[in-house]
Design a protein around this motif. Sequence first.
Motif, PDB file in Angstrom:
ATOM      1  N   THR A   1      56.898  26.444 -21.399  1.00  0.00           N
ATOM      2  CA  THR A   1      55.738  25.688 -20.939  1.00  0.00           C
ATOM      3  C   THR A   1      54.832  25.361 -22.122  1.00  0.00           C
ATOM      4  O   THR A   1      54.088  24.398 -22.088  1.00  0.00           O
TER       5      THR A   1
ATOM      6  N   PRO B   1      61.193  24.252 -17.298  1.00  0.00           N
ATOM      7  CA  PRO B   1      59.845  24.190 -16.735  1.00  0.00           C
ATOM      8  C   PRO B   1      59.392  22.778 -16.355  1.00  0.00           C
ATOM      9  O   PRO B   1      58.305  22.613 -15.829  1.00  0.00           O
TER      10      PRO B   1
ATOM     11  N   CYS C   1      59.745  33.413 -14.563  1.00  0.00           N
ATOM     12  CA  CYS C   1      59.250  32.057 -14.328  1.00  0.00           C
ATOM     13  C   CYS C   1      60.359  31.131 -13.862  1.00  0.00           C
ATOM     14  O   CYS C   1      61.486  31.531 -13.655  1.00  0.00           O
TER      15      CYS C   1
ATOM     16  N   ASP D   1      55.776  31.441 -11.057  1.00  0.00           N
ATOM     17  CA  ASP D   1      55.532  30.118 -11.613  1.00  0.00           C
ATOM     18  C   ASP D   1      55.310  29.086 -10.498  1.00  0.00           C
ATOM     19  O   ASP D   1      55.595  29.349  -9.339  1.00  0.00           O
TER      20      ASP D   1
ATOM     21  N   ASP E   1      50.591  25.473 -12.347  1.00  0.00           N
ATOM     22  CA  ASP E   1      51.444  24.941 -13.415  1.00  0.00           C
ATOM     23  C   ASP E   1      50.673  24.915 -14.754  1.00  0.00           C
ATOM     24  O   ASP E   1      49.692  24.183 -14.889  1.00  0.00           O
TER      25      ASP E   1
ATOM     26  N   SER F   1      51.477  23.799 -17.803  1.00  0.00           N
ATOM     27  CA  SER F   1      51.576  22.598 -18.642  1.00  0.00           C
ATOM     28  C   SER F   1      51.169  21.342 -17.898  1.00  0.00           C
ATOM     29  O   SER F   1      50.219  20.665 -18.280  1.00  0.00           O
TER      30      SER F   1
ATOM     31  N   CYS G   1      52.708  31.140 -16.036  1.00  0.00           N
ATOM     32  CA  CYS G   1      53.401  31.324 -17.317  1.00  0.00           C
ATOM     33  C   CYS G   1      52.372  30.997 -18.411  1.00  0.00           C
ATOM     34  O   CYS G   1      51.237  30.684 -18.110  1.00  0.00           O
TER      35      CYS G   1
END
Lengths: 229, 362
Positions: A162, A192, B257, B278, B301, B303, B337
């Motif tokens: 991530t 991810p 995750c 995750d 999340d 990102s 994460c």
Amino acid sequence: MSEEIILSELSQEEIYELMKEDLYDGLADEIVEEVNESLGRGQQPYEVLTYGLVAGMEIVGNDFRDGILFVPEVLMAAKAMKAGMAILRPLLAETGAEKIGSMVIGTVKGDIHDIGKNLVTMMMEGAGFEVFDLGINNSAEAYIEAIEKHDADILGMSALLTTTMPYMKVVIDTLKEKGIRKNVVVLVGGAPLNEAFAEAIEADAYCRDAAVAVETAKKFMQIRRGVKA
Amino acid sequence: MTQSMTSLERTRTVLAGGIPDRVPVDLHNFMMVAEASGAPFPEFFQDGEAMAEGQIKAWREFGHDVLILENGTAALAEACGAQVEYMEGSAPVCHGPAIKSLDDIDKLEVPDPYKVFPLTENLRATRIVAQEIGDKAFIIGRADQGPFSLAAMLLGMEEFLLRLAQADGGRSGRRGGGGDAELAKKLHRLLEFSLAVTTRYAYAQIQAGAHMTSIGESLSGPDVCSPKSYKTFEWSYAKRMVENLKADNIQLAYHICGDATAIVPDMVETGATILELDYKVDMLAVKAATRGRATVLGPVDPSGVLALGAPSDVENAAREAIEILGEGGGLILGPGCALPPKTPAENVHRLIETARKYGVYA
């Protein structure tokens, strides 16, 4: 380990069937024997590739997509495919089989996890793409240099973390700054990621696994061909 | 009755299965902290004092309830002799194994966390943070990777996964045959070793003042391995680690995750106090499996939403998580994460504000 299967007694169709099973079970030595047996019978390299290895990896890819197989099993299958490709690749080069398109691929800066990327590379090669694998930990400059050098149709970027996936946006932004974003199809992948992320960073598509990557790449190549024609 | 509890009370109430004043929030922000420090990442991640200072500074800025302390995912691997590279702009990464083959397991030694770098520096960070703010905030001193992920780094990830497939594999083709039992035995020996390493480090984190410890086992999750492999090569080790620590009143957070939904019931069965999950999990299924049995930490999340989204995206994702996972307690809200280095502070503030606004229990 193999039970009494005598290849010379099998028809070519049966050998191709066996190749699919052995790829699925990740049996590299058996795949090598079957490739050699098939070539010895006068099968063309691209036939062995298409009806044996690629047909087999398609089943593997589908079952991976459907959650029946997982990364360890797919790695075993890929290893078997690699063993077969090692025999076929030089022969395919000699016969000058036509390439579907070309791709530059690599994991993004900060990310050294390349298992998924290696699977995509193998599947893309199997599907007839010319793949330039930049390996791990690539900067935007490294991707762009390779895209320009090889006049690549597709850029594939992969990230497992991530923390590294945001770098994909950096690469795409750099492509835009240089005015070459439209020259290349950008496919992104990695555990991810998801579609929303791909859309947010303005990639052309998110590919959830190697099989999807191949399908998606083929689809984009048809569109590109259409545009160019 | 907003904010009637301290962070410590709030978090402990949730972990005990009770209902706090509001949903507590954690940050998994070691990369953000490195970025904010202005120091080169390689330097920062090898300096316990700098990591502690950075974490305390971030806590003063954001006021989150739960801190997770670590310097990435490669500390134990490095301490065991794997090759680890400290890179600019990213967490340290393991790029070379500690052993060449499974026949070299006897060459490995369990590292003494009080003597072997970088465990010494991570423990130093935990010690300082615990001394400074441990009476106010809840501190998770991460014991790095769990047995499965550590074993994979020690042998090399691809080699480990290939061996796993060979050991576990039931063949479907006409050649028949099954897994390699001898190989499975060797893998279990490596996992036993890794369990000893990570358990010892977990105790050290608690002795350094952490309220709780944590392991990451993402490699064993369904984004990589089959639930069958998970059950054979990971689950019993995680369960034993939980049981060993519980015997000494130590709680464990268990991180996997990706989309771990398929194995969440098994993760609950390990007895881990927290499951760090995750954004890819099915929240309804997770709530059903964890209700009254484990606390979920996550699942925003890091990102797509926290680093790249707008504050309104953060709020939407956090509210959804609070509604589903926070119902009746059982949730520590946060990223499931690690947060990327350049996560906007604005988004982190919004995460915490959302918990204060919408995570209040009547």
